[in-house]
Design a protein around this motif. Structure first.
Motif, mmCIF file in Angstrom:
data_model
loop_
_atom_site.group_PDB
_atom_site.id
_atom_site.type_symbol
_atom_site.label_atom_id
_atom_site.label_comp_id
_atom_site.label_asym_id
_atom_site.label_seq_id
_atom_site.Cartn_x
_atom_site.Cartn_y
_atom_site.Cartn_z
ATOM 1 N N ASP A 138 1.139 -1.431 0.095
ATOM 2 C CA ASP A 138 -0.144 0.374 0.461
ATOM 3 C C ASP A 138 0.779 1.407 -0.647
ATOM 4 O O ASP A 138 0.034 2.341 -0.061
ATOM 5 C CB ASP A 138 -1.087 0.029 1.509
ATOM 6 N N GLY A 139 2.102 1.105 0.043
ATOM 7 C CA GLY A 139 3.602 2.186 0.159
ATOM 8 C C GLY A 139 3.401 3.356 1.123
ATOM 9 O O GLY A 139 3.829 4.288 1.815
ATOM 10 N N ASN A 140 2.421 2.080 2.741
ATOM 11 C CA ASN A 140 2.897 2.357 3.780
ATOM 12 C C ASN A 140 3.759 1.863 4.367
ATOM 13 O O ASN A 140 4.594 0.582 4.809
ATOM 14 C CB ASN A 140 1.069 1.628 4.336
ATOM 15 N N PHE A 141 4.882 2.716 5.065
ATOM 16 C CA PHE A 141 5.796 2.053 6.547
ATOM 17 C C PHE A 141 5.964 3.166 7.266
ATOM 18 O O PHE A 141 5.760 4.111 7.082
ATOM 19 C CB PHE A 141 7.001 2.543 5.525
ATOM 20 N N HIS A 142 6.770 2.743 8.567
ATOM 21 C CA HIS A 142 6.502 3.338 9.793
ATOM 22 C C HIS A 142 8.550 2.988 10.128
ATOM 23 O O HIS A 142 8.497 2.238 9.855
ATOM 24 C CB HIS A 142 5.709 1.964 10.854
ATOM 25 N N ALA A 143 8.420 4.144 10.736
ATOM 26 C CA ALA A 143 10.155 3.707 11.051
ATOM 27 C C ALA A 143 10.121 3.359 12.648
ATOM 28 O O ALA A 143 9.108 4.710 13.379
ATOM 29 C CB ALA A 143 11.226 4.579 10.712
ATOM 30 N N ILE A 144 10.622 2.749 13.668
ATOM 31 C CA ILE A 144 10.323 2.704 15.294
ATOM 32 C C ILE A 144 11.645 3.178 15.244
ATOM 33 O O ILE A 144 12.588 3.069 15.776
ATOM 34 C CB ILE A 144 10.568 1.384 15.166
ATOM 35 N N LEU A 145 11.159 4.661 15.687
ATOM 36 C CA LEU A 145 12.750 6.137 16.162
ATOM 37 C C LEU A 145 12.810 5.337 18.152
ATOM 38 O O LEU A 145 11.550 5.383 19.223
ATOM 39 C CB LEU A 145 12.565 6.807 16.647
ATOM 40 N N LEU A 146 13.537 4.687 18.147
ATOM 41 C CA LEU A 146 13.799 4.285 19.385
ATOM 42 C C LEU A 146 14.717 5.187 20.465
ATOM 43 O O LEU A 146 15.608 5.811 20.184
ATOM 44 C CB LEU A 146 15.219 2.917 19.999
ATOM 45 N N LEU A 147 14.203 5.358 21.490
ATOM 46 C CA LEU A 147 14.647 6.670 22.121
ATOM 47 C C LEU A 147 15.184 6.196 23.882
ATOM 48 O O LEU A 147 14.762 5.384 24.371
ATOM 49 C CB LEU A 147 13.453 7.539 22.390
ATOM 50 N N ASP A 148 16.044 6.587 24.038
ATOM 51 C CA ASP A 148 17.147 6.712 25.619
ATOM 52 C C ASP A 148 16.282 7.430 26.484
ATOM 53 O O ASP A 148 16.746 7.448 28.007
ATOM 54 C CB ASP A 148 18.425 6.396 25.107
ATOM 55 N N GLY A 149 15.794 8.483 25.978
ATOM 56 C CA GLY A 149 15.121 9.020 26.926
ATOM 57 C C GLY A 149 15.913 10.632 27.296
ATOM 58 O O GLY A 149 15.510 11.786 27.466
ATOM 59 N N SER A 150 16.605 10.633 26.937
ATOM 60 C CA SER A 150 18.206 12.019 26.798
ATOM 61 C C SER A 150 17.153 13.223 25.439
ATOM 62 O O SER A 150 16.112 12.532 24.146
ATOM 63 C CB SER A 150 19.020 12.049 25.766
ATOM 64 N N ASP A 151 17.182 14.122 25.925
ATOM 65 C CA ASP A 151 16.456 15.344 25.500
ATOM 66 C C ASP A 151 16.576 15.117 23.878
ATOM 67 O O ASP A 151 16.677 15.711 22.649
ATOM 68 C CB ASP A 151 16.954 16.290 25.628
ATOM 69 N N ALA A 152 18.022 15.273 23.846
ATOM 70 C CA ALA A 152 19.193 15.414 22.233
ATOM 71 C C ALA A 152 18.280 14.188 21.599
ATOM 72 O O ALA A 152 18.075 15.014 20.135
ATOM 73 C CB ALA A 152 19.974 15.394 22.378
ATOM 74 N N GLU A 153 18.247 13.144 21.822
ATOM 75 C CA GLU A 153 17.929 11.832 20.905
ATOM 76 C C GLU A 153 16.474 11.771 20.570
ATOM 77 O O GLU A 153 15.891 11.908 19.848
ATOM 78 C CB GLU A 153 17.706 11.039 21.824
ATOM 79 N N ARG A 154 15.401 12.527 21.185
ATOM 80 C CA ARG A 154 13.992 13.131 21.461
ATOM 81 C C ARG A 154 13.724 14.039 20.403
ATOM 82 O O ARG A 154 12.880 13.824 19.551
ATOM 83 C CB ARG A 154 13.474 13.367 22.591
#
Lengths: 465, 465
Positions: free
Chosen positions: B372-388
């Motif tokens: 369907d042309g539909n995709f996801h990225a699962i963005l993993l976060l360690d809790g740091s503001d920079a990563e968010r």
């Protein structure tokens, strides 16, 4: 602004593409049906979305009705100018704007007809599947949520319009939908405009989903002893999951009319006309499965039509059945009915309709897109009041029965003025009232095809905006 | 009436089925996503449509927000009580009301989950095809226009809801749609409520379209050298018209997570997980055609899973991929993105997302319903503001790119509060404004899941009704 001033302003905008010639007005006040001619005050022939938007802004300022006009093939008086106003004829906005084969979509202007689109697509390996029989305009087909013979496989206009450009009642231009195959981004505005019969805005561009031309196509015809056997075969075929591309019912009277009109010689009993789409092996498998089910219901004389010219002849006969039926009674006019019922109730609905027709002593062949539970009686009228009243009683009984057994007053022809009287029964006062609230929100001055689809606006009720 | 008085009246109506216990409020203020807990003022557990209608009338009188709650599996904070109010938990309205095999529909209450429905249907030879992975409630799935792995063949909730019972913002009960397979009778109210995220009314009953269980099912897995090869194979498969039942992409990082989580040993490269439904011969033909196309794009190790337990294992791995990915970084939370693009732009969109993730130095596996042309990225976060912040930039770039290339900000997760900021960009000010006008018409006091989906109501603007 007065309506007269609005027409002057439209003349200034469009020059001789605003017509007030009587022949033009009459041509846009007629329908394919039995409704009296109801001409607009003027006919506009815009050539661009910008012109349509400017036109609507002028009409909005004058509270002048605006009625879209495609090919004039609708059957319930959708485009009749019941409150006067301007008919917007899209015949000069009929271009194919883009074919995107990788995304399997085409962008078209609303005046393009489905046959013109499919002619243009021929070399691409793709086609647009929705086929209501008439060579309707694609904008009109979207507006009435048209379907037809192939909906059983490919869906209706609801399923085959990916996106729209619409001029709203205030003359703004919006785009609904995208060319992605799906979306969860908010209200389905595309779905709201499809089937809205021009009461919420004018469609000025459509993005349509295309299908790959099947590797193999095969059609077939078979005869049944009676209506019940034919319909039971349909229901069982659908339940068995055979992906029928078409499965059409014609009763004995329809077959007789087709025989006379097309010089064919089908036995004078109920028939199914069917079509299979798929790979070579898939089509063979589908056809075998269908033949098996049909045989269980006593089908006789199953004939396969493999060659394109044979198939085309078959579907031309089916598409011309309406004209064949009209011709079967010279000078007659017809009321074309249209109900859609749950498959489980199809046999009983068709049988009861046949009984009503017999009891009324009318000539009224029955045929339909039975894989969807959708059927029509073509009620032939000689012009006498008695026959008209009898036909109206049969038509009303068809709809009332359809609603009683969980179906709908119209499977594919729409509401127009012909079915307005059934809306409250089908949707309930609250449901139909909700449609009125949506209309009032998007068209506060009631200029977009007024007098259609929603409850009459209450006089003296404050304008909701 | 004050909100306090409304809560008293609700207590009188529902007894101990109106809860103000902190644990209950907190449980209904959480989402599966990264949004802060936002509890309602009370949780109601109605047991009938009449109770829901009475509840809404009380809340309407007090201008108290009403927020539907199904299984709590939505990903964009759809059910968070951003303006307080009453969460309406449908767990006591979770019954299967009727299965009509001949019409291939089921009537269910909104709290029933899709797995519960399919368990009940097992003996009928029918199934409900929409499969978002999570065991969501069917009312919630309708409200978010959910889809998932099988939408490529069977469509989304838009295509699989035939009719609804809805309690409106004024506490009226309406029924939309019928169990006929199609209708042209007025505005598509069913389609308007599907995807409305509870902002126009509460769904209290659904009539769902069922499918026949296929005679044969076969699944397969194959590996590709890189993302581009895998996606190109998908696009070619879809264009060739193979009626894929599922065609799922997992990138190398997703595969690694699945391997670790499910003790599997797929090669650590991009994969497609696919499934075919049909007759024995049809499935064999589809599988052969897919294998051919995949091989042209360098697919290796094509493995077929014929037996149900092999297939179930495969799809369980796919459905648990989110948890596998979360587990791949202990303690991490995730931002789950969701875009849908035209197939012609899928390869470029996935590649650009991968490049953004690499440049940001994030761990973010990509997977999706690529047919369907539909995709996801699962963005993993360690809790740091920079990563968010980095993750938010990647997420924003995904959406902006999707819109730029003719796609949508969300293919299946919906708007909630997470995607509200993209609505104007996707629909334009006029299109989004039209959604606001529809909302104002149907929910003049803005009590149905306020703060979601539509533009903020302008303070001081006169109430449109």
């Amino acid at each position: 602004m007065s309506v007269t001033a609005a027409l002057d302003a439209l003349s200034a905008l469009l020059g001789d593409r605003l017509s007030r010639a009587k022949a033009d007005l009459d041509a846009h006040g007629r329908s394919e049906s039995h409704f009296p001619t109801t001409p607009p005050d003027a006919v506009a022939y815009p050539e661009s979305t910008d012109e349509v938007a400017a036109l609507v802004r002028i009409c909005a300022a004058a509270r002048c009705p605006v009625i879209g006009w495609g090919a004039g093939t609708s059957l319930e008086g959708h485009a009749l100018a019941v409150r006067g106003g301007v008919a917007v004829d899209f015949s000069r906005m009929a271009a194919l704007l883009e074919v995107a084969p990788e995304d399997m979509v085409a962008r078209v202007q609303p005046g393009m007809t489905r046959e013109a689109l499919n002619t243009e697509l021929r070399a691409t390996g793709l086609f647009f599947p929705v086929d209501p029989g008439a060579n309707a305009s694609l904008g009109g087909m979207a507006s009435t949520r048209a379907s037809g013979t192939t909906a059983v496989r490919y869906g209706t206009m609801r399923d085959n319009v990916a996106a729209l450009e619409v001029v709203t009642a205030s003359g703004e231009v919006i785009r609904t939908g995208t060319r992605a195959r799906k979306s969860s981004a908010g209200y389905d505005l595309t779905g709201l405009f499809v089937g809205a019969e021009g009461t919420l805005g004018l469609i000025t561009e459509l993005t349509l989903r295309l299908q790959g031309q099947p590797e193999a196509i095969s059609a077939a015809v078979c005869a049944f002893a009676d209506i019940g056997a034919a319909v039971d075969a349909v229901v069982e075929t659908m339940q068995s999951g055979v992906p029928m591309a078409r499965i059409e019912f014609l009763d004995a009277a329809s077959v007789a009319a087709v025989n006379a009109h097309a010089k064919a010689d089908f036995p004078r009993t109920p028939h199914l006309f069917v079509e299979f789409h798929g790979s070579e092996a898939g089509v063979a498998e589908q056809a075998a499965r269908f033949a098996e089910i049909a045989a269980e219901h006593g089908a006789r004389g199953l004939e396969r039509a493999h060659r394109p010219e044979e198939r085309n002849r078959l579907w031309q006969m089916r598409h011309h059945a309406y004209w064949a039926i009209l011709a079967s009674r010279p000078g007659a006019r017809a009321i074309v009915t249209d109900v859609c019922v749950p498959l489980s109730r199809l046999a009983e609905a068709v049988a009861a309709t046949q009984a009503d027709i017999d009891a009324a002593g009318l000539a009224a062949p029955i045929l339909g897109h039975v894989g969807d539970g959708n059927f029509h009686a073509i009620l032939l009228l000689d012009g006498s009041d008695a026959e008209r009243r009898a036909a109206e009683r049969v038509s009303r009984a068809m709809v009332e029965r359809a609603l009683e057994i969980g179906g709908t007053a119209t499977g594919e022809h729409g509401i127009g003025i012909g079915k307005l009287g059934y809306m409250e029964a089908e949707h309930g006062a609250a449901g139909w009232g909700m449609m009125g609230a949506l209309k009032a929100a998007l068209d506060p001055h009631d200029i977009m095809n007024p007098g259609k689809l929603v409850p009459p606006r209450q006089a003296g009720r404050p304008n909701p905006r």
